[in-house]
Design a protein around this motif. Structure first.
Motif, mmCIF file in Angstrom:
data_model
loop_
_atom_site.group_PDB
_atom_site.id
_atom_site.type_symbol
_atom_site.label_atom_id
_atom_site.label_comp_id
_atom_site.label_asym_id
_atom_site.label_seq_id
_atom_site.Cartn_x
_atom_site.Cartn_y
_atom_site.Cartn_z
ATOM 1 N N LEU A 35 106.441 11.684 9.167
ATOM 2 C CA LEU A 35 105.792 10.831 8.179
ATOM 3 C C LEU A 35 104.880 11.665 7.280
ATOM 4 O O LEU A 35 104.206 12.584 7.763
ATOM 5 N N TYR A 36 104.864 11.333 6.010
ATOM 6 C CA TYR A 36 103.954 11.988 5.056
ATOM 7 C C TYR A 36 103.004 10.977 4.433
ATOM 8 O O TYR A 36 101.927 11.347 3.962
ATOM 9 N N SER A 37 103.401 9.723 4.393
ATOM 10 C CA SER A 37 102.560 8.654 3.869
ATOM 11 C C SER A 37 102.758 7.415 4.725
ATOM 12 O O SER A 37 103.732 7.305 5.484
ATOM 13 N N CYS A 38 101.845 6.498 4.614
ATOM 14 C CA CYS A 38 101.857 5.303 5.462
ATOM 15 C C CYS A 38 103.058 4.402 5.145
ATOM 16 O O CYS A 38 103.236 3.979 3.995
ATOM 17 N N PRO A 39 103.900 4.075 6.126
ATOM 18 C CA PRO A 39 105.045 3.192 5.881
ATOM 19 C C PRO A 39 104.632 1.774 5.502
ATOM 20 O O PRO A 39 105.419 1.034 4.923
ATOM 21 N N GLN A 40 103.398 1.399 5.784
ATOM 22 C CA GLN A 40 102.956 0.028 5.524
ATOM 23 C C GLN A 40 102.351 -0.146 4.141
ATOM 24 O O GLN A 40 102.577 -1.154 3.480
ATOM 25 N N CYS A 41 101.551 0.845 3.684
ATOM 26 C CA CYS A 41 100.881 0.671 2.389
ATOM 27 C C CYS A 41 101.116 1.818 1.419
ATOM 28 O O CYS A 41 100.738 1.729 0.249
ATOM 29 N N GLY A 42 101.729 2.916 1.886
ATOM 30 C CA GLY A 42 102.040 4.038 1.010
ATOM 31 C C GLY A 42 100.930 5.039 0.828
ATOM 32 O O GLY A 42 101.104 6.046 0.125
ATOM 33 N N SER A 43 99.776 4.847 1.450
ATOM 34 C CA SER A 43 98.659 5.783 1.325
ATOM 35 C C SER A 43 98.922 7.053 2.142
ATOM 36 O O SER A 43 99.847 7.114 2.956
ATOM 37 N N LEU A 44 98.088 8.046 1.932
ATOM 38 C CA LEU A 44 98.215 9.301 2.660
ATOM 39 C C LEU A 44 97.835 9.123 4.127
ATOM 40 O O LEU A 44 97.116 8.187 4.494
ATOM 41 N N LEU A 45 98.317 10.051 4.942
ATOM 42 C CA LEU A 45 98.026 10.037 6.377
ATOM 43 C C LEU A 45 97.149 11.227 6.754
ATOM 44 O O LEU A 45 97.166 12.263 6.088
ATOM 45 N N ALA A 46 96.408 11.067 7.838
ATOM 46 C CA ALA A 46 95.602 12.153 8.382
ATOM 47 C C ALA A 46 95.823 12.225 9.883
ATOM 48 O O ALA A 46 96.008 11.193 10.545
ATOM 49 N N ALA A 47 95.812 13.431 10.410
ATOM 50 C CA ALA A 47 95.874 13.599 11.860
ATOM 51 C C ALA A 47 94.498 13.305 12.438
ATOM 52 O O ALA A 47 93.497 13.832 11.965
ATOM 53 N N GLU A 48 94.469 12.463 13.441
ATOM 54 C CA GLU A 48 93.206 12.079 14.063
ATOM 55 C C GLU A 48 93.328 12.223 15.577
ATOM 56 O O GLU A 48 94.420 12.155 16.148
ATOM 57 N N TYR A 49 92.163 12.382 16.226
ATOM 58 C CA TYR A 49 92.114 12.606 17.670
ATOM 59 C C TYR A 49 91.089 11.648 18.284
ATOM 60 O O TYR A 49 89.941 12.030 18.552
ATOM 61 N N PRO A 50 91.482 10.394 18.488
ATOM 62 C CA PRO A 50 90.535 9.388 18.998
ATOM 63 C C PRO A 50 89.936 9.811 20.335
ATOM 64 O O PRO A 50 90.630 10.283 21.241
ATOM 65 N N GLY A 51 88.633 9.660 20.428
ATOM 66 C CA GLY A 51 87.955 9.959 21.679
ATOM 67 C C GLY A 51 87.677 11.427 21.918
ATOM 68 O O GLY A 51 87.187 11.801 22.999
ATOM 69 N N LEU A 52 87.943 12.280 20.932
ATOM 70 C CA LEU A 52 87.709 13.709 21.113
ATOM 71 C C LEU A 52 86.217 13.987 21.281
ATOM 72 O O LEU A 52 85.390 13.590 20.456
ATOM 73 N N THR A 53 85.866 14.646 22.360
ATOM 74 C CA THR A 53 84.497 15.111 22.591
ATOM 75 C C THR A 53 84.555 16.574 22.997
ATOM 76 O O THR A 53 85.433 16.975 23.765
ATOM 77 N N LEU A 54 83.648 17.361 22.469
ATOM 78 C CA LEU A 54 83.626 18.794 22.743
ATOM 79 C C LEU A 54 82.199 19.235 23.033
ATOM 80 O O LEU A 54 81.232 18.553 22.666
ATOM 81 N N ASN A 55 82.070 20.380 23.664
ATOM 82 C CA ASN A 55 80.767 20.975 23.949
ATOM 83 C C ASN A 55 80.507 22.076 22.918
ATOM 84 O O ASN A 55 81.036 23.182 23.054
ATOM 85 N N PRO A 56 79.727 21.796 21.870
ATOM 86 C CA PRO A 56 79.558 22.784 20.797
ATOM 87 C C PRO A 56 79.036 24.132 21.264
ATOM 88 O O PRO A 56 79.565 25.171 20.867
ATOM 89 N N ALA A 57 78.007 24.139 22.097
ATOM 90 C CA ALA A 57 77.422 25.409 22.525
ATOM 91 C C ALA A 57 78.438 26.254 23.287
ATOM 92 O O ALA A 57 78.571 27.468 23.050
ATOM 93 N N ALA A 58 79.176 25.629 24.189
ATOM 94 C CA ALA A 58 80.159 26.358 24.985
ATOM 95 C C ALA A 58 81.308 26.859 24.115
ATOM 96 O O ALA A 58 81.769 28.001 24.259
ATOM 97 N N LEU A 59 81.786 25.999 23.198
ATOM 98 C CA LEU A 59 82.915 26.396 22.365
ATOM 99 C C LEU A 59 82.540 27.477 21.367
ATOM 100 O O LEU A 59 83.362 28.346 21.064
ATOM 101 N N LYS A 60 81.329 27.455 20.863
ATOM 102 C CA LYS A 60 80.904 28.531 19.953
ATOM 103 C C LYS A 60 80.984 29.881 20.657
ATOM 104 O O LYS A 60 81.392 30.882 20.051
ATOM 105 N N ARG A 61 80.597 29.911 21.925
ATOM 106 C CA ARG A 61 80.704 31.154 22.701
ATOM 107 C C ARG A 61 82.163 31.521 22.935
ATOM 108 O O ARG A 61 82.567 32.685 22.792
ATOM 109 N N THR A 62 82.983 30.517 23.284
ATOM 110 C CA THR A 62 84.406 30.769 23.548
ATOM 111 C C THR A 62 85.097 31.302 22.301
ATOM 112 O O THR A 62 85.867 32.275 22.374
ATOM 113 N N TRP A 63 84.851 30.680 21.159
ATOM 114 C CA TRP A 63 85.492 31.113 19.921
ATOM 115 C C TRP A 63 85.081 32.538 19.556
ATOM 116 O O TRP A 63 85.899 33.315 19.062
#
Length: 442
Positions: A22-50
């Motif tokens: 899919l590149y656009s919404c089949p229902q209304c024709g608008s653009l789509l975005a990838a989303e990650y519902p419920g995503l939680t991360l540990n910023p301090a830990a990930l900054k070190r990991t990265w």
């Protein structure tokens, strides 16, 4: 981690499985975005990991996109192959002469021209191509005036897929087209402009089962948002006042805004920088819409013109996303002339930093924004240079030799020209010329 494609229209908001083409919404024709519902991360830990991953020899860690994979978790890395050429890892470069030209105390360039194929497109293409592999696609396609075609061809070739490229016939940069040809792309030059060809290719892609990798592809945006993650990582998470970017199809500012908003929501940063988009005057539909009194209708430019071919797009598909990100950040849109772009490009060059013409729109726009008081001289500004200096060498030669003309044929003044000289085979005469020009920069 669950991932989904979500319609960006507030009135719709429909969601779809991540493994649908899919590149656009089949229902209304608008653009789509990838989303990650419920995503939680540990910023301090990930900054070190990265930061630690910079020292790793693993392919995913060496990529300046996949190093931050916790923010783009749409693949299962144990099941899905990743198409990577070690993209990203692009530098922040201080440019004092450019800062002085713009009226700023300091200016930093985030130079995406250091990518494998020489442009920011690689950051998005690694994600788009990887999603194509996940979907089992054998052919991928794009419409491109240059950088997208070069990037897509390289990543498709590396992933074992066939790249198919459509581009407007004429007014293309051979420095960019040469890359696509070298990487084995099937290339079609169509007698139409970019926007007309994109409509054609969307029809062909659906009919023939070809995966489309223009910026309408939501996974391209996921890769490009990591440019901001890497920039903040390089700045030890100090948020600049402004991020300035050229505006063509508007995928970059859409990606930057999305990434920055996600970082804010997840606790990695405490505020958003303002986003400024700079368009070429002959291809500036977003500028016209942004500054219109009512913003009642977005009007495309039917025949866009600019020598900065990477942003010669009159009907940018990502404009709704771009508007959302610019207004959310409190940013703005500016436009610049061919003369202003050419001069700014030459000034960037005198900093020892080369870039393609479209990149120089950032400095040209900054000069106008500072003069207008929108950007303050003491503001902390990061300007994005989108492409390598060798993408359009003919432009450079014509400017410095006084031969550069606008699309309408008007002469562009070589205000910072540096033409080569023909000299006799005579050491004394050459020495005299060098002494005459000492300290003049010529």
């Amino acid at each position: 981690m669950s991932a989904q494609l979500t319609c960006i229209a507030d009135a719709c908001g429909a969601s779809f499985p991540i493994n649908q083409v899919l590149y656009s919404c089949p229902q209304c024709g608008s653009l789509l975005a990838a989303e990650y519902p419920g995503l939680t991360l540990n910023p301090a830990a990930l900054k070190r990991t990265w930061r630690e991953r910079r020292m790793s020899n693993a392919a995913l860690d060496q990529s300046g996109v996949w190093r931050y994979r916790e923010l783009i978790p749409f693949l299962d890395f144990e099941q899905h192959k990743v198409a990577t050429l070690r993209e990203g890892n692009t530098p922040l470069l201080a440019a004092q002469q450019a800062a002085h030209y713009a009226g700023l105390d300091v200016l930093t360039f985030k130079h995406q021209g250091f990518n494998p194929t020489g442009s920011f497109k690689d950051n998005g293409m690694t994600c788009g191509a990887s999603q194509g592999l996940r979907l089992g696609m054998r052919r991928v396609a794009c419409v491109s005036t240059g950088n997208t075609s070069a990037s897509m061809a390289a990543y498709a070739a590396a992933a074992g897929m066939t790249p198919v490229i459509f581009l407007p016939n004429g007014n293309i940069s051979f420095g960019k087209l040469a890359q696509a040809l070298e990487y084995g792309a099937k290339t079609f030059q169509v007698e139409a402009n970019f926007d007309q060809i994109l409509a054609l290719v969307r029809t062909l892609a659906e009919r023939l089962g070809i995966y489309l990798l223009n910026s309408i592809n939501p996974f391209r945006i996921e890769g490009q948002k990591t440019i901001m993650v890497e920039m903040l990582d390089q700045r030890d998470w100090r948020v600049p006042d402004w991020v300035v970017v050229p505006g063509g199809n508007l995928g970059n500012v859409s990606a930057f805004g999305k990434g920055l908003r996600e970082l804010l929501a997840l606790g990695f940063i405490d505020r958003l920088p303002k986003l400024a988009v700079i368009q070429a005057a002959g291809s500036a539909p977003l500028y016209e819409y942004f500054h219109s009194a009512t913003r009642d209708q977005f009007r495309a430019v039917p025949h866009p013109e600019t020598l900065a071919t990477a942003i010669r797009i009159g009907d940018p598909v990502s404009w709704p996303k771009a508007m959302h990100e610019i207004t959310t950040s409190g940013g703005t849109v500016e436009r610049v002339t061919e003369q202003e772009i050419a001069d700014a490009k030459a000034v960037i060059g005198r900093c020892g930093i080369g870039c393609e013409p479209a990149s120089a729109a950032t400095l040209a726009g900054l000069k106008k924004l500072v003069a207008a008081g929108t950007v303050k001289p003491g503001d902390d500004v990061v300007a994005v240079l989108t492409g390598n200096v060798l993408k359009d060498p003919d432009y450079i030669y014509r400017y410095h030799t006084g031969q550069l003309k606008t699309p309408s044929g008007a002469a562009i003044e070589s205000r910072f020209g540096n033409a080569p000289r023909v000299v006799p085979n005579n050491a004394e005469r050459i020495a005299a010329i060098l002494e005459e020009t000492a300290g003049t920069g010529r």
